[in-house]
Motif scaffolding. Structure first.
Motif, mmCIF file in Angstrom:
data_model
loop_
_atom_site.group_PDB
_atom_site.id
_atom_site.type_symbol
_atom_site.label_atom_id
_atom_site.label_comp_id
_atom_site.label_asym_id
_atom_site.label_seq_id
_atom_site.Cartn_x
_atom_site.Cartn_y
_atom_site.Cartn_z
ATOM 1 N N TYR A 1 0.842 -1.194 0.000
ATOM 2 C CA TYR A 1 0.000 0.000 0.000
ATOM 3 C C TYR A 1 0.877 1.244 0.000
ATOM 4 N N THR A 2 0.658 2.108 -0.953
ATOM 5 C CA THR A 2 1.480 3.312 -1.099
ATOM 6 C C THR A 2 0.654 4.566 -0.826
ATOM 7 N N ASN A 3 1.256 5.483 -0.107
ATOM 8 C CA ASN A 3 0.580 6.752 0.170
ATOM 9 C C ASN A 3 1.634 7.839 0.348
ATOM 10 N N ASN A 4 1.447 8.948 -0.318
ATOM 11 C CA ASN A 4 2.392 10.071 -0.216
ATOM 12 C C ASN A 4 3.837 9.643 -0.394
ATOM 13 N N GLY A 5 4.057 8.729 -1.318
ATOM 14 C CA GLY A 5 5.432 8.336 -1.640
ATOM 15 C C GLY A 5 6.021 7.255 -0.754
ATOM 16 N N SER A 6 5.281 6.837 0.253
ATOM 17 C CA SER A 6 5.814 5.757 1.100
ATOM 18 C C SER A 6 4.979 4.502 0.933
ATOM 19 N N THR A 7 5.631 3.379 1.132
ATOM 20 C CA THR A 7 4.956 2.099 0.901
ATOM 21 C C THR A 7 4.964 1.262 2.174
ATOM 22 N N GLY A 8 3.804 0.629 2.398
ATOM 23 C CA GLY A 8 3.653 -0.220 3.590
ATOM 24 C C GLY A 8 3.022 0.550 4.724
ATOM 25 N N PHE A 9 1.811 0.141 5.105
ATOM 26 C CA PHE A 9 1.102 0.821 6.199
ATOM 27 C C PHE A 9 0.311 -0.175 7.026
ATOM 28 N N ILE A 10 0.108 0.148 8.294
ATOM 29 C CA ILE A 10 -0.836 -0.599 9.120
ATOM 30 C C ILE A 10 -2.228 -0.215 8.621
ATOM 31 N N MET A 11 -2.975 -1.210 8.152
ATOM 32 C CA MET A 11 -4.258 -0.919 7.520
ATOM 33 C C MET A 11 -5.336 -1.893 7.999
ATOM 34 N N PRO A 12 -6.591 -1.491 7.853
ATOM 35 C CA PRO A 12 -7.683 -2.347 8.327
ATOM 36 C C PRO A 12 -7.800 -3.657 7.537
ATOM 37 N N LYS A 13 -8.045 -4.725 8.270
ATOM 38 C CA LYS A 13 -8.189 -6.048 7.668
ATOM 39 C C LYS A 13 -9.418 -6.682 8.314
ATOM 40 N N ASP A 14 -10.147 -7.464 7.560
ATOM 41 C CA ASP A 14 -11.295 -8.116 8.192
ATOM 42 C C ASP A 14 -10.884 -9.461 8.797
ATOM 43 N N ALA A 15 -11.842 -10.117 9.429
ATOM 44 C CA ALA A 15 -11.520 -11.342 10.160
ATOM 45 C C ALA A 15 -11.090 -12.471 9.232
ATOM 46 N N SER A 16 -11.471 -12.353 7.950
ATOM 47 C CA SER A 16 -11.072 -13.391 6.994
ATOM 48 C C SER A 16 -9.714 -13.109 6.378
ATOM 49 N N GLY A 17 -9.139 -11.987 6.737
ATOM 50 C CA GLY A 17 -7.806 -11.686 6.226
ATOM 51 C C GLY A 17 -7.787 -10.774 5.021
#
Lengths: 758, 758
Positions: free
Chosen positions: A511-527
């Motif tokens: 996941y990329t945002n403002n030029g940086s890649t990799g973020f803690i992001m929401p995930k559901d229970a199924s992954g």
């Protein structure tokens, strides 16, 4: 009348100047309780002993958290219990008194301040409407008021145990304090007793009771008591029938203009409140009480001395920082209404989510014996109530925002080798949080969402604050691993050091945002990763909104407590992995990508100086071998956000969290709480001397430091070259000297041996 | 000296006889508070108003649950708060007083009773050592003591707020009450105030405080106060410093022999305790107070009248049964220290596990308005504290033994159409129990082991009390389904009516014991039946013991609370499925097998009359069309186990559980709590008349009933043939007459239309 105001004002200024001169010798005079009082800081501005139980201060309407608001806001009275620097619904504001002149016929005696004078241990104001001067100083559990009425004015006073902060029209409003009961009783013509019983407030706590005993230095000549909207002439007592009670007193207009009042409080009983007065203030000398509170602070503040050439502003910022750190938690030993009280008992951990990073470590450094008491108080709470405290206030454990952060405090005590703590019990307490879901009210204590966390290794989206809880719990797991390892519980260590990686389960690598890649992001229970997250519940519709790493505030229709990240966004929390920065660097794409990420974070204002989860972030350059960049960021942050003004704190001080962050960085130290070292940065102060246990002294000095020479070129620890940009607590605790040689440009110092990690 | 004892004894007997004569008119004279006082009954024997807050009574050492033990056991004093019929660790025993004669130099004034005289609202004893007579009567929140000292003896009294029941050497012993603090203060020469703050006890509750105000009818001439082992001559107050306090008083030996004492108590404050005296007993007339408590009971007891020819013994057993049912829970409206108190507030649900089956339904029948108050108090507790109460006492919700049984009480109110209850809130409260694990202390409230129950449909062996919790939860699910259906929440109904079958998941169909097949048996989480069950934990060894349906007591090395079935065995619990007896009959192999099973149960003493889970079992013959066998069993059980002696109750009365079971069966009714009907059996009383709401009257009579004619031949309801061995609550509530025609042999009556089921 106008003339007399001016005279009072002038003499107040004169008094001020006298103290100003003395201040150059006494450190407590550098404390300015008004720093951080306005704007967002919300610090308590009244007099208080270190960790003092009674905290008298003016209340401006019923809504402000610390009671106080700047002029010209009206004052409804002076109540005896407050907290410092908090957000959310107000707590306390109990046992209000208010001087006035006139008929005993109305309960509202609101007045406006013509002026105000605040210094450590002392508060003074003169009311515009009636020229009554109120001065306050305090002992640990008893406050002292000196009221000066204008000549020939009649001396009246209100005592209102029905008052409290944060009353709302909706009686069960979330975070609103709720009235339970109150009582008032005129014991003699110089004594009044009673109590205020309140529940709720920010931590939604059970009912707490503040008992009081008031003594006047002269007999009252008249009184009326009050209950539920009505006055009573011949009833010296109003018992608790679930209605608000109060009383108005007249001391006539003959004789002296001064009325002195001692107010003892207690969480046990009125007689204990009386005893608190007798033990602490067995006289009528205002100055003696003031000198005593000044002396108590002086003893503590003088544990750290700064070089003589330090600027007045820096001295003020630094000592006020120490002061704010030691206002809370509150020492209530001998005042615990829940179990026998021969153990240390502290309340108003408000809250550990805020204070574990810098406040606790600073207390450990200045006064480790106090920190041992505080930790033992936390363990006693666990032993008697089943869970460690988090947002404990009013003798009730709740409320949690993210982690079960007492774990960090316990691990911090362990790695810093504090003596007199049963660490096997500490480990049990941490494991309780980590293994037994708190149930019922998941916000109260322990780890909400624990079942899912243990099952999936993360909190799926839909559980409140799933993002930051996952991160915090993985850090708490690291804390457990730390203590388990130290106590040779290998199986536990192996289990929890593995769980400490759980934050990685929410790391969305592509996941990329403002030029940086990799973020803690929401995930559901199924992954499944979620770009759109749902809100609310409906059988037919599934309304969603787009979640991105820069979202700070959720849409208005998502409750404040239900968001993915509590009080922050993914940019902030994705940099908040205090136990495994090297892995974070790797996951972010390596050193260069991580440097760019940090630069973007600070340069594009994604960094929020007011938010505790980002407290360590300016130091993260250390882990890519660029400690000078950490120093640059810290210096900029301080210069842009901290100063000696009333708005001199950039966020809620949160029981000294902001203040201790500042004080550490001014010395050139910053702790990574729960781990045994401090990061080293360019100090703001040329020479700091720490008085440690057993007469040990540790000195930090920065030779040749100037605005230009702001980079560490080299360092000597006890005369030997020291090439690490971090130092173990034990190296400080055993005493010694750390000398930085400063230069105008960054050097290779501290770039090779990176700080310890998991 | 010996002579005077005899005189007192004789006059007491004379007094007794006078009352005996009067008793034929007044129903309260049939109440004998001593029934069930000895042996296992443990009832409270002192005076109490219906649901009365103050319960003064002698304390014999610190260990008995009700305070009282039979002569010749010594008495340490008379304390003001007690519970009735409980097991486990004692609770309360607060604010003890003790009359004596002699020097004010020792705190222990233990004496022995020469005699004792107990009747409703009245207690009297004379001490052997000093011939002091103590008489007690009581109002709702204030007790009245009349102490008569021997002529020329000096009149002394101890007030000891440091005393409490159940003190143990190990301060944190499970179920042991723990001292927190106490205080005593001499207000004037006729008034004393103070409090006792205690925590723990059977329900491991948080600290509670009993405040008191004492008034004497004559001035004291001397006093000493006491704290932490020392006496103080000139200190009229001993404040709370976490140590035990007390005081000794002398009233001299001049003037009258009598000392009258009023003791008000309060859970809010000392002033409220004083107010309670002023409101309730604004005079010094012992007889007036006694007449008032008698009258309060008379009003309630007269809601049910028995035919004139009913034997004295039956009248005593019946009215004492009603009396014991209405001693608890305790009405503390206006005395709630936890939230504002303009709502009904009841405490001492002790515990609902015991009382839901018969006590609550009996209160509903006699005094439905009271039951509405109690239910609303329960809902208020849920609203303010998050969970419904179970073993609530001392203002704290815990402790659970099996189900979340408040659900049954709520469903019972719903199906009996009690007005003035918000059943949507009730449903929410029940759903909270059913969906949110209580966490932390799983014994406190809600459903412990809920996570596994929801996941597997049963509690696997290894979770405490897995067997009875599975059964109870499935019944609680049925309660939810009942209310959900009535409120038209179809989805909820469908979900919970299905969950109500969960007891079947622990039914081991092929398991045979004592000639019967199919039992609720332990199963592990993987679904395997367990013949050997593990106990304890060890990495290497897995010690086990054999589990069979007749095991009542587990081996000594298994903790009392960790067993598979709480206080019972599989034989008992496998017959305790109150919502689906037809399915139970089927699973047991059909009607004949079920009859054999019941016969084995009763004939081979597998039935435990003292245990609430078997309360309904004697009626189960109804569901196989043999109600006359139910009647036979019931009659035998009563004759063998219940009588008018001090040992006249066969088990802990548990707040009237045993007593209400008896009272129902004496009328020929028995409720299936949570369901809208009563089972009909041969009554023990020929004619019972119930005074219901709105002037409605319902009469049950058994024509031609005799020892021989003990079978119902036919019945008429309001003049029409009635051929069901059960009757709907609504048919009773609307008033009418049920007439049984009795015969010497079983008939076909009631054998065809079986009682309702799921």
């Amino acid at each position: 009348m106008k003339l007399s105001i001016k005279i009072i004002t002038f003499s107040a200024i004169a008094l001020c100047c006298t103290h100003q001169i003395k201040a150059q010798k006494q450190l407590h005079n550098y404390v300015d309780p008004m720093i951080g009082s306005e704007g967002v800081g919300r610090v308590f501005i009244g007099p208080s002993c270190p960790y003092g139980m009674v905290k008298p201060s003016p209340d401006c309407t019923v809504s402000p958290n610390s009671g106080w608001l700047p002029l010209p806001k009206e004052v409804t009275g002076f109540s005896q219990v407050h907290v410092s620097g908090t957000g959310g619904g107000p707590k306390y504001g109990n046992i209000q008194i208010m001087p006035f002149s006139g008929a005993l016929d109305k309960i509202d005696q609101t007045s406006h301040r013509a002026e105000e004078n605040v210094k450590l241990g002392y508060y003074e104001t003169v009311f515009k409407e009636n020229q009554i001067k109120t001065e306050i100083t305090t002992a640990e559990k008893a406050a002292f008021y000196r009221i000066t009425y204008p000549k020939n004015a009649s001396k009246e006073l209100k005592i209102d145990p029905g008052f409290f902060l944060g009353e709302e029209a909706i009686p069960d409003g979330r975070e609103a304090q709720q009235f339970v009961g109150s009582q008032i009783e005129i014991v003699s013509d110089t004594e009044v007793r009673g109590y205020s019983r309140i529940r709720g407030g920010w931590n939604n706590g059970r009912a707490y009771t503040v008992y009081f005993w008031v003594v006047f230095d002269q007999p009252m000549t008249k009184y009326v008591t009050f209950k539920d909207g009505k006055f009573y002439n011949n009833q010296p007592a109003q018992f608790d029938s679930g209605k608000k009670t109060a009383a108005l007193f007249s001391f006539g207009n003959d004789g002296k203009q001064e009325l002195n009042i001692k107010i003892g409080i207690s969480f046990l009983s009125e007689l204990k409140a009386k005893n608190n007065i007798e033990v602490e203030i067995p006289h009528w000398n205002f100055s003696t009480v003031l000198a005593s509170v000044e002396n108590k602070w002086e003893q503590l503040l003088s544990r750290i001395t700064l070089s003589a050439e330090t600027s007045e502003d820096y001295k003020k910022m630094f000592y006020t920082g120490l002061y704010h750190t030691m206002i809370m938690p509150v020492d209530r030993t001998g005042e615990n209404p829940l179990w026998t009280n021969d153990e240390p008992y502290y309340d108003d951990f408000y809250c550990i989510w805020d204070t574990f990073r810098s406040s606790s470590p600073l207390i450990t450094l200045i006064d480790s014996k106090r920190q041992v008491e505080i930790v033992n108080a936390m363990l006693n709470i666990y032993k008697r109530e089943g869970y460690l405290p988090e947002g404990r206030s009013g003798n009730d454990n709740g409320r949690t925002q993210g982690g079960a952060n007492a774990s960090v405090v316990l691990a911090d005590a362990f790695v810093k080798n504090l003596k007199g703590i049963d660490y096997e019990v500490a480990l049990k307490a941490m494991l309780k949080d980590a293994t037994v879901p708190p149930g019922g009210n998941e916000e109260k204590e322990g780890r909400g969402g624990l079942t899912e966390y243990l099952k999936l290794g993360y909190l799926p989206y839909g559980i409140d604050r799933a993002g930051n809880r996952t991160i915090d719990y993985s850090y708490n797991d690291y804390n457990i691993a730390t203590v388990a390892k130290g106590l040779n519980h290998t199986d536990l260590y192996n289990q929890y050091i593995k769980q400490a990686d759980n934050w990685q389960n929410l790391w969305r690598p592509d996941y990329t945002n403002n030029g940086s890649t990799g973020f803690i992001m929401p995930k559901d229970a199924s992954g499944n990763w979620l770009d759109e997250v749902v809100f609310g519940e409906s059988k037919i519709q599934k309304p969603t909104f787009k979640y991105t790493p820069v979202i700070i505030e959720s849409p208005w229709y998502v409750c404040h407590w239900c968001v993915f990240f509590y009080e922050g966004n993914s940019w902030e929390y994705s940099l908040s992995i205090p136990h495994d920065v090297p892995e974070l660097v790797l996951k972010s794409g390596g050193e260069t990508a991580f440097k760019n990420r940090l630069d973007t974070f600070f340069d594009t204002k994604l960094y929020n100086v007011a938010n505790e989860p980002s407290f360590l972030t300016p130091c993260l350059y250390h882990w890519i071998g660029k400690p000078y960049l950490s120093s640059d960021r810290i210096r900029t942050i301080i210069k842009e956000n901290f100063n000696t003004s009333h708005e001199g704190l950039p966020g809620n001080d949160d029981s000294g969290a902001m203040s201790s962050w500042l004080a550490f960085h001014m010395m050139g130290l910053y702790p990574n709480a729960g781990q045994p070292y401090y990061l080293l940065n360019t100090p703001l102060i040329k020479e700091t001397t720490l008085q440690l246990n057993e007469g040990k002294i540790f000195k930090i000095s920065a030779k040749k430091m100037s605005d230009k020479n702001k980079y560490i070129k080299s360092a000597l620890l006890n005369g030997k070259p020291y090439n690490k940009a971090w130092i173990l607590h034990e190296d400080i605790a055993k005493g010694g000297e750390l000398i930085f040689e400063m230069d105008s440009k960054p050097s290779a110092w501290g770039t090779t041996i990176l700080p310890p990690t998991k």
